[in-house]
Design an enzyme around this catalytic site. Structure first.
Site, PDB file in Angstrom:
ATOM      1  N   GLN A 161      37.436   2.065 -28.353  1.00 27.28           N
ATOM      2  CA  GLN A 161      37.803   0.652 -28.332  1.00 27.28           C
ATOM      3  C   GLN A 161      37.695   0.007 -29.720  1.00 27.28           C
ATOM      4  OE1 GLN A 161      35.086  -0.061 -24.721  1.00 27.28           O
ATOM      5  NE2 GLN A 161      36.673  -1.634 -24.481  1.00 27.28           N
ATOM      6  N   GLY A 184      29.255  -2.592 -21.742  1.00 26.10           N
ATOM      7  CA  GLY A 184      29.524  -1.240 -22.245  1.00 26.10           C
ATOM      8  C   GLY A 184      30.531  -1.317 -23.371  1.00 26.10           C
ATOM      9  N   CYS A 231      37.355  -5.488 -18.805  1.00 28.77           N
ATOM     10  CA  CYS A 231      37.437  -4.597 -19.964  1.00 28.77           C
ATOM     11  C   CYS A 231      37.599  -5.440 -21.229  1.00 28.77           C
ATOM     12  CB  CYS A 231      38.643  -3.656 -19.809  1.00 28.77           C
ATOM     13  SG  CYS A 231      38.789  -2.477 -21.158  1.00 28.77           S
ATOM     14  N   LEU A 232      36.796  -5.145 -22.231  1.00 24.06           N
ATOM     15  CA  LEU A 232      36.877  -5.928 -23.476  1.00 24.06           C
ATOM     16  C   LEU A 232      38.207  -5.688 -24.187  1.00 24.06           C
ATOM     17  CD1 LEU A 232      33.207  -5.436 -24.709  1.00 24.06           C
ATOM     18  CD2 LEU A 232      34.205  -7.442 -23.584  1.00 24.06           C
ATOM     19  N   HIS A 242      37.737   5.524 -21.375  1.00 27.07           N
ATOM     20  CA  HIS A 242      38.189   5.080 -22.702  1.00 27.07           C
ATOM     21  C   HIS A 242      38.264   6.259 -23.670  1.00 27.07           C
ATOM     22  CE1 HIS A 242      38.609   0.739 -22.527  1.00 27.07           C
ATOM     23  NE2 HIS A 242      37.394   0.569 -22.034  1.00 27.07           N
ATOM     24  N   HIS A 251      33.870   4.145 -16.511  1.00 29.05           N
ATOM     25  CA  HIS A 251      34.844   3.278 -17.201  1.00 29.05           C
ATOM     26  C   HIS A 251      34.868   3.595 -18.695  1.00 29.05           C
ATOM     27  CE1 HIS A 251      36.698  -0.865 -17.992  1.00 29.05           C
ATOM     28  NE2 HIS A 251      36.256  -0.522 -19.177  1.00 29.05           N
ATOM     29  N   GLU A 252      33.663   3.819 -19.294  1.00 36.25           N
ATOM     30  CA  GLU A 252      33.582   4.096 -20.739  1.00 36.25           C
ATOM     31  C   GLU A 252      34.131   5.482 -21.062  1.00 36.25           C
ATOM     32  OE1 GLU A 252      32.129   0.399 -20.796  1.00 36.25           O
ATOM     33  OE2 GLU A 252      33.038   1.579 -22.399  1.00 36.25           O
TER      34      GLU A 252
HETATM   35  O1  K1U Z   1      35.621  -2.645 -21.901  1.00 32.55           O
HETATM   36  C1  K1U Z   1      34.476  -2.210 -21.709  1.00 32.55           C
HETATM   37  O2  K1U Z   1      34.219  -0.995 -21.706  1.00 32.55           O
HETATM   38  C2  K1U Z   1      33.360  -3.211 -21.408  1.00 32.55           C
HETATM   39  C3  K1U Z   1      33.363  -3.638 -19.944  1.00 32.55           C
HETATM   40  C4  K1U Z   1      32.538  -2.631 -19.167  1.00 32.55           C
HETATM   41  C5  K1U Z   1      32.653  -2.708 -17.668  1.00 32.55           C
HETATM   42  C6  K1U Z   1      32.533  -3.925 -16.970  1.00 32.55           C
HETATM   43  C7  K1U Z   1      32.614  -3.947 -15.566  1.00 32.55           C
HETATM   44  C8  K1U Z   1      32.828  -2.753 -14.868  1.00 32.55           C
HETATM   45  C9  K1U Z   1      32.953  -1.549 -15.571  1.00 32.55           C
HETATM   46  C10 K1U Z   1      32.856  -1.533 -16.949  1.00 32.55           C
HETATM   47  C11 K1U Z   1      32.756  -5.012 -19.890  1.00 32.55           C
HETATM   48  O3  K1U Z   1      31.604  -5.217 -20.206  1.00 32.55           O
HETATM   49  S1  K1U Z   1      33.774  -6.309 -19.406  1.00 32.55           S
HETATM   50  C12 K1U Z   1      32.689  -7.714 -19.464  1.00 32.55           C
HETATM   51  C13 K1U Z   1      31.692  -7.739 -18.304  1.00 32.55           C
HETATM   52  O4  K1U Z   1      31.926  -7.078 -17.313  1.00 32.55           O
HETATM   53  C14 K1U Z   1      30.431  -8.513 -18.406  1.00 32.55           C
HETATM   54  C15 K1U Z   1      30.194  -9.267 -19.531  1.00 32.55           C
HETATM   55  C16 K1U Z   1      29.021  -9.990 -19.623  1.00 32.55           C
HETATM   56  C17 K1U Z   1      28.063  -9.922 -18.615  1.00 32.55           C
HETATM   57  C18 K1U Z   1      28.322  -9.150 -17.489  1.00 32.55           C
HETATM   58  C19 K1U Z   1      29.505  -8.433 -17.376  1.00 32.55           C
HETATM   59 ZN    ZN Z   2      36.896  -1.164 -21.012  1.00 36.47          ZN
END
Ligand code: K1U
Ligand code: ZN
Length: 167
Positions: free
Chosen positions: A50, A45, A91-92, A137, A133-134
């Site tokens: 972000q 996401g 979270c990125l 943000h 979660h998004e």
């Molecule tokens: O910071 C963001 O919004 C992205 C975040 C979204 C998210 C992940 C897990 C739970 C709720 C919301 C991410 O994508 S973090 C990276 C991640 O979870 C992932 C990356 C590659 C493959 C699978 C998962």
């Molecule tokens: Zn996030």
């Protein structure tokens, strides 16, 4: 284009995004850059906040083979089932940390799609968690806000040290 992702504790992550007045070609170009940035991270996401765009739009793809891109513009959520579920969220904008967060498991969302058409959809599981979660943000909220002050401080200190090292 791949956009720069702001990292905690950058104060710009704390701004509240503004509703999108009209879905235009510029909106669609931004969405394309956000998908490119999300897939490259990689992530499931990405919210406009972000990438320092203070508009209420976000992209998600929770599919295994990265083939189900979803767009939510001006999303509104209603909780269908108050039962909370736990998930180790990442979270990125808080790279390298995964912490357990509890959120409602079943929600309904009404939003505009990339053509500016209104749609309503029921979501559950990881898609429901990711959307909440998004949307956090877009409201200037991060998953670290759900942790204890001590945990949040430890994460902030580690990332600030990392940012100083990179400077
Ligand atoms: O910071 C963001 O919004 C992205 C975040 C979204 C998210 C992940 C897990 C739970 C709720 C919301 C991410 O994508 S973090 C990276 C991640 O979870 C992932 C990356 C590659 C493959 C699978 C998962
Ligand atoms: Zn996030």
């Amino acid at each position: 284009a791949i956009l720069d992702i702001l990292e905690f504790p950058d104060p710009r992550l704390r701004t509240r995004a503004q509703p999108v007045a009209e879905v235009t070609d510029a909106t669609r170009a931004l969405l394309a850059d956000m998908f490119e940035t999300m897939y490259a991270a990689p992530g499931i996401g990405l919210a406009a906040t972000q990438v320092n765009i203070q508009q209420r739009l976000l992209v998600i793809d929770v599919s295994e083979n990265r083939s189900e891109p979803l767009v939510f513009i001006n999303p509104e959520v209603t909780v269908l089932d108050p039962e909370l579920g736990e998930y180790d969220e990442g979270c990125l904008s808080v790279p390298g940390f995964y912490e357990t967060v509890q959120r409602p498991q079943r929600i309904s969302v009404t939003a505009l799609d990339a053509d500016g058409e209104t749609f309503t959809r029921e979501l559950q599981g990881l898609l429901a968690i990711c959307l909440q979660h998004e949307i956090d943000h877009l409201d200037g909220k991060l998953f670290v806000d759900y942790l204890t002050p001590l945990k949040r401080q430890r994460i902030r200190r580690k990332l600030e040290k990392e940012h100083r090292r990179q400077a």
